[in-house]
Design a protein around this motif. Sequence first.
Motif, PDB file in Angstrom:
ATOM      1  N   PHE A 218     -24.604  30.840   6.680  1.00  0.00           N
ATOM      2  CA  PHE A 218     -24.616  29.484   7.225  1.00  0.00           C
ATOM      3  C   PHE A 218     -24.146  28.445   6.213  1.00  0.00           C
ATOM      4  O   PHE A 218     -24.155  27.265   6.513  1.00  0.00           O
ATOM      5  CB  PHE A 218     -26.012  29.145   7.755  1.00  0.00           C
ATOM      6  CG  PHE A 218     -26.372  29.988   8.932  1.00  0.00           C
ATOM      7  CD1 PHE A 218     -25.827  29.709  10.172  1.00  0.00           C
ATOM      8  CD2 PHE A 218     -27.207  31.080   8.799  1.00  0.00           C
ATOM      9  CE1 PHE A 218     -26.126  30.498  11.272  1.00  0.00           C
ATOM     10  CE2 PHE A 218     -27.514  31.870   9.898  1.00  0.00           C
ATOM     11  CZ  PHE A 218     -26.969  31.582  11.134  1.00  0.00           C
ATOM     12  N   ASN A 219     -23.757  28.883   5.031  1.00  0.00           N
ATOM     13  CA  ASN A 219     -23.236  27.937   4.038  1.00  0.00           C
ATOM     14  C   ASN A 219     -21.886  28.400   3.506  1.00  0.00           C
ATOM     15  O   ASN A 219     -21.689  29.578   3.219  1.00  0.00           O
ATOM     16  CB  ASN A 219     -24.230  27.782   2.877  1.00  0.00           C
ATOM     17  CG  ASN A 219     -25.412  26.888   3.239  1.00  0.00           C
ATOM     18  OD1 ASN A 219     -25.216  25.783   3.743  1.00  0.00           O
ATOM     19  ND2 ASN A 219     -26.609  27.358   3.011  1.00  0.00           N
TER      20      ASN A 219
ATOM     21  N   ASP B  87     -28.788  31.369 -10.056  1.00  0.00           N
ATOM     22  CA  ASP B  87     -27.620  31.303  -9.175  1.00  0.00           C
ATOM     23  C   ASP B  87     -26.863  30.011  -9.471  1.00  0.00           C
ATOM     24  O   ASP B  87     -27.124  29.338 -10.479  1.00  0.00           O
ATOM     25  CB  ASP B  87     -28.025  31.456  -7.707  1.00  0.00           C
ATOM     26  CG  ASP B  87     -28.847  30.272  -7.205  1.00  0.00           C
ATOM     27  OD1 ASP B  87     -28.995  29.269  -7.939  1.00  0.00           O
ATOM     28  OD2 ASP B  87     -29.345  30.350  -6.064  1.00  0.00           O
TER      29      ASP B  87
ATOM     30  N   GLN C 183     -27.781  20.859  -3.253  1.00  0.00           N
ATOM     31  CA  GLN C 183     -28.276  19.981  -2.188  1.00  0.00           C
ATOM     32  C   GLN C 183     -28.502  20.751  -0.896  1.00  0.00           C
ATOM     33  O   GLN C 183     -29.487  20.531  -0.187  1.00  0.00           O
ATOM     34  CB  GLN C 183     -27.280  18.848  -1.941  1.00  0.00           C
ATOM     35  CG  GLN C 183     -27.383  17.764  -2.980  1.00  0.00           C
ATOM     36  CD  GLN C 183     -26.645  16.501  -2.563  1.00  0.00           C
ATOM     37  OE1 GLN C 183     -26.238  16.356  -1.421  1.00  0.00           O
ATOM     38  NE2 GLN C 183     -26.476  15.606  -3.509  1.00  0.00           N
ATOM     39  N   ALA C 184     -27.579  21.650  -0.589  1.00  0.00           N
ATOM     40  CA  ALA C 184     -27.689  22.385   0.673  1.00  0.00           C
ATOM     41  C   ALA C 184     -28.917  23.289   0.684  1.00  0.00           C
ATOM     42  O   ALA C 184     -29.595  23.412   1.703  1.00  0.00           O
ATOM     43  CB  ALA C 184     -26.433  23.219   0.899  1.00  0.00           C
ATOM     44  N   LEU C 185     -29.192  23.909  -0.444  1.00  0.00           N
ATOM     45  CA  LEU C 185     -30.302  24.858  -0.485  1.00  0.00           C
ATOM     46  C   LEU C 185     -31.640  24.165  -0.741  1.00  0.00           C
ATOM     47  O   LEU C 185     -32.684  24.649  -0.304  1.00  0.00           O
ATOM     48  CB  LEU C 185     -30.060  25.930  -1.548  1.00  0.00           C
ATOM     49  CG  LEU C 185     -28.837  26.824  -1.293  1.00  0.00           C
ATOM     50  CD1 LEU C 185     -28.678  27.846  -2.407  1.00  0.00           C
ATOM     51  CD2 LEU C 185     -28.957  27.548   0.040  1.00  0.00           C
ATOM     52  N   ALA C 186     -31.590  23.042  -1.449  1.00  0.00           N
ATOM     53  CA  ALA C 186     -32.779  22.195  -1.645  1.00  0.00           C
ATOM     54  C   ALA C 186     -34.004  22.989  -2.079  1.00  0.00           C
ATOM     55  O   ALA C 186     -35.085  22.844  -1.526  1.00  0.00           O
ATOM     56  CB  ALA C 186     -33.090  21.429  -0.361  1.00  0.00           C
ATOM     57  N   ARG C 187     -33.829  23.829  -3.071  1.00  0.00           N
ATOM     58  CA  ARG C 187     -34.958  24.665  -3.489  1.00  0.00           C
ATOM     59  C   ARG C 187     -36.068  23.833  -4.101  1.00  0.00           C
ATOM     60  O   ARG C 187     -35.827  22.806  -4.727  1.00  0.00           O
ATOM     61  CB  ARG C 187     -34.468  25.742  -4.461  1.00  0.00           C
ATOM     62  CG  ARG C 187     -33.524  26.720  -3.771  1.00  0.00           C
ATOM     63  CD  ARG C 187     -33.113  27.841  -4.658  1.00  0.00           C
ATOM     64  NE  ARG C 187     -34.261  28.671  -5.003  1.00  0.00           N
ATOM     65  CZ  ARG C 187     -34.151  29.765  -5.757  1.00  0.00           C
ATOM     66  NH1 ARG C 187     -32.977  30.138  -6.214  1.00  0.00           N
ATOM     67  NH2 ARG C 187     -35.209  30.480  -6.047  1.00  0.00           N
ATOM     68  N   THR C 188     -37.274  24.299  -3.913  1.00  0.00           N
ATOM     69  CA  THR C 188     -38.428  23.499  -4.311  1.00  0.00           C
ATOM     70  C   THR C 188     -38.897  23.790  -5.727  1.00  0.00           C
ATOM     71  O   THR C 188     -39.760  23.093  -6.248  1.00  0.00           O
ATOM     72  CB  THR C 188     -39.612  23.758  -3.369  1.00  0.00           C
ATOM     73  OG1 THR C 188     -39.994  25.122  -3.488  1.00  0.00           O
ATOM     74  CG2 THR C 188     -39.236  23.462  -1.934  1.00  0.00           C
ATOM     75  N   SER C 189     -38.371  24.843  -6.329  1.00  0.00           N
ATOM     76  CA  SER C 189     -38.767  25.228  -7.695  1.00  0.00           C
ATOM     77  C   SER C 189     -40.244  25.539  -7.797  1.00  0.00           C
ATOM     78  O   SER C 189     -40.852  25.351  -8.843  1.00  0.00           O
ATOM     79  CB  SER C 189     -38.412  24.122  -8.705  1.00  0.00           C
ATOM     80  OG  SER C 189     -37.060  23.826  -8.632  1.00  0.00           O
TER      81      SER C 189
END
Lengths: 392, 168
Positions: free
Chosen positions: B86-87, B131, B7-13
Amino acid sequence: MVSRSLNMGHRGVALAAPISVPYHRYTQQPASYFIGVALREMLQAASLDKTACDGLMVSSYSLIPDTVVSLAEIFGMSLNWTEQVPLGGAAGTVGLRRAARAIEAGDAEVIACIGGDTFIPEQFAGLLGRFSNFTIDGVTPYASGGANLPFAILTRAYMEDFGVPREGFGRLCVMQRNNALRYRQALIKKPLTMNDYLSARLIAEPLCLFDCVMPCAGAEGFLVMSEERAKRLRLPYALLRASAERHNGSKDISFPMSFGWGDFKGGLYNAAGFGPDQIDIVQVYDDYPVMALLQMEELGFFELGESSNYLSAEGFKFNNRMVHVNSSGGQLSAGQAGFAGGFMGLVEALRQLTGTALGNQIESVNKALVSGFGMVNYDRGLCTAAAILERS
Amino acid sequence: MNEVAKQALARTSLGVVATAEAAKAAGATNNLWLLEGIVCKQCKVCQAICYSTDSLCRECLSERLDWKRDLNNAQLQSFTHLYVSFNDFYRESTPWSIGLVDHTNGLRFYVFLVGEIGHNGAEVMLFTAPDMTGQAVLIAIEPGGHAKEQAENFAAELAVLGMDGVSE
């Protein structure tokens, strides 16, 4: 390269009423508050009713989901012209350029140009990590270092390529801190020695604490109008002589140490009618020391990698004339209020040229160069811009 | 899978480097897959290798893109040891060694640096691995006999980052 036929000159465009809304380290106020305070203060400074202001240019990353027209409604303004420039540290200079063109074209008469942001720490990591889709997928998954990551990598390469020691960056940071100690609104007021700089804790090697800006909330802004109107209003003002912008200018360079200013500097100085040998003060965008140095180099004051050798406590000598640098302490000492950081140099240059500096007035400042830099989408900043101002 | 990190990184794939799906299509076999090389996109029209790809070729703007696996090595341009993240899920394991590498295909990538790669200009071998969010990242290691083993060890640590060693 930039076409020689591009028009970088301006005639009869004035900047007035420089405003810096005092910075706050933390706040719960939204960006619209800081932008609105800047607007109120600049109108008061110019003794203008807000109905006289028919143009509004804003830049802010934390204004979302509001826009410049949301602000028009919030501030009770009817406007003939709006612009929203989401270009980070280049937004002030680019926004000024757009506003100047609107004045020249007669599309608006008085334009308020404002950069402002809030700073809510719990939202900051998300904002940094989601700067763009490229950032989300290609940068943030590598330990979420934010902007420190690309600039640490650039700084190491700059040090190795040109043999620049950390002291080179330290000279810039110490000089700017000395300026900040005399600037009333600087957020950081503690003196900085070279030893303090060198012994600070590591952030992203080789970057240490004092290589990094302190994020905060605040706003910076000014009014743009015709010179004729500025005279009629009896305002202290400066003239915009030239401006230029270049985006993704380093796209064909694998590991750039030049980003776009060099592409247009000839045209910029030509349009201004004078070159770097007549500039009294430079305000460079200092998100990281390496970028401040690279701007002075690419804009023609030094060869690549040489600038830090010539920095003194006041600035640097160029053709036997003293050139002052980031006279309010820059973002490294005064704080980085989001996109307001891209307006800070313009506001400070305008103060210096109109003799209204907030504590660090430098004598005989007649010509100023301001540069902007922004939008690190992946491995490099994409937006470069610069403006040349002159005392009226 | 670390849902907090996801959720924190919210990668878009969108495939800056291969998504898990693309990597599996290129030969990866399970959730802790490790793939030698990189997987990016190539334009069928002009043959350009694209990064970041989104949906269009960067050169000719064609939509006709294919996944392409490339086993060539890369060259380290510069690097840092990151002490501040930052995480939280990264913060517990700082410092991280992160590099920027130039690939022979003309593209440039951020990578996790594993082992002793102490100088700019070094040749590195690349691996693609998931990851803790299940999305692909790149790992760079000095070429040699133990490179794959080192990459596997690092990938295993990365896959459970922020989960106190417990994988779902």
